[in-house]
Design a protein around this motif. Sequence first.
Motif, PDB file in Angstrom:
ATOM      1  N   PHE A 122       0.833  -1.187   0.000  1.00 42.77           N
ATOM      2  CA  PHE A 122       0.000   0.000   0.000  1.00 42.77           C
ATOM      3  C   PHE A 122       0.875   1.246   0.000  1.00 42.77           C
ATOM      4  O   PHE A 122       1.936   1.256   0.634  1.00 42.77           O
ATOM      5  CB  PHE A 122      -0.907   0.040   1.237  1.00 42.77           C
ATOM      6  CG  PHE A 122      -2.070  -0.900   1.136  1.00 42.77           C
ATOM      7  CD1 PHE A 122      -3.286  -0.464   0.638  1.00 42.77           C
ATOM      8  CD2 PHE A 122      -1.948  -2.224   1.522  1.00 42.77           C
ATOM      9  CE1 PHE A 122      -4.359  -1.329   0.536  1.00 42.77           C
ATOM     10  CE2 PHE A 122      -3.014  -3.094   1.431  1.00 42.77           C
ATOM     11  CZ  PHE A 122      -4.219  -2.650   0.938  1.00 42.77           C
TER      12      PHE A 122
ATOM     13  N   TYR B  49      -3.792   0.427  -2.887  1.00 35.62           N
ATOM     14  CA  TYR B  49      -3.140  -0.855  -3.114  1.00 35.62           C
ATOM     15  C   TYR B  49      -2.391  -0.798  -4.439  1.00 35.62           C
ATOM     16  O   TYR B  49      -2.924  -0.354  -5.457  1.00 35.62           O
ATOM     17  CB  TYR B  49      -4.169  -1.987  -3.159  1.00 35.62           C
ATOM     18  CG  TYR B  49      -3.558  -3.307  -3.512  1.00 35.62           C
ATOM     19  CD1 TYR B  49      -2.910  -4.072  -2.542  1.00 35.62           C
ATOM     20  CD2 TYR B  49      -3.591  -3.779  -4.812  1.00 35.62           C
ATOM     21  CE1 TYR B  49      -2.321  -5.272  -2.865  1.00 35.62           C
ATOM     22  CE2 TYR B  49      -3.006  -4.986  -5.143  1.00 35.62           C
ATOM     23  CZ  TYR B  49      -2.367  -5.727  -4.169  1.00 35.62           C
ATOM     24  OH  TYR B  49      -1.787  -6.914  -4.504  1.00 35.62           O
TER      25      TYR B  49
ATOM     26  N   ARG C  66      -9.232  -3.540  -2.945  1.00 34.69           N
ATOM     27  CA  ARG C  66      -8.355  -3.510  -1.768  1.00 34.69           C
ATOM     28  C   ARG C  66      -8.022  -2.119  -1.277  1.00 34.69           C
ATOM     29  O   ARG C  66      -7.439  -1.965  -0.216  1.00 34.69           O
ATOM     30  CB  ARG C  66      -7.058  -4.278  -2.071  1.00 34.69           C
ATOM     31  CG  ARG C  66      -7.304  -5.778  -2.225  1.00 34.69           C
ATOM     32  CD  ARG C  66      -6.153  -6.420  -2.942  1.00 34.69           C
ATOM     33  NE  ARG C  66      -6.249  -6.057  -4.354  1.00 34.69           N
ATOM     34  CZ  ARG C  66      -5.826  -6.801  -5.336  1.00 34.69           C
ATOM     35  NH1 ARG C  66      -5.228  -7.952  -5.091  1.00 34.69           N
ATOM     36  NH2 ARG C  66      -5.958  -6.424  -6.589  1.00 34.69           N
TER      37      ARG C  66
END
Length: 58
Positions: free
Chosen positions: A2, A11, A57
């Motif tokens: 990240f 992400y 994500r």
Amino acid sequence: MFVEVGNAPIYVDVVGEGEPALFLHGVPDSAELWRPLLKEVSSDYRCYLTDLPGFYRS
């Protein structure tokens, strides 16, 4: 992995070797959209696949 951009965790998946190539998805989608293409380009490019804020994500 990240990275943080303006307090938003983003992400990023990095695959391959060579010149950088940034892969951005559309709405609604995710970095997974690009997975089938990676085997074709990752031998020549360092591919950065991101999930934009609010998607999958990120």
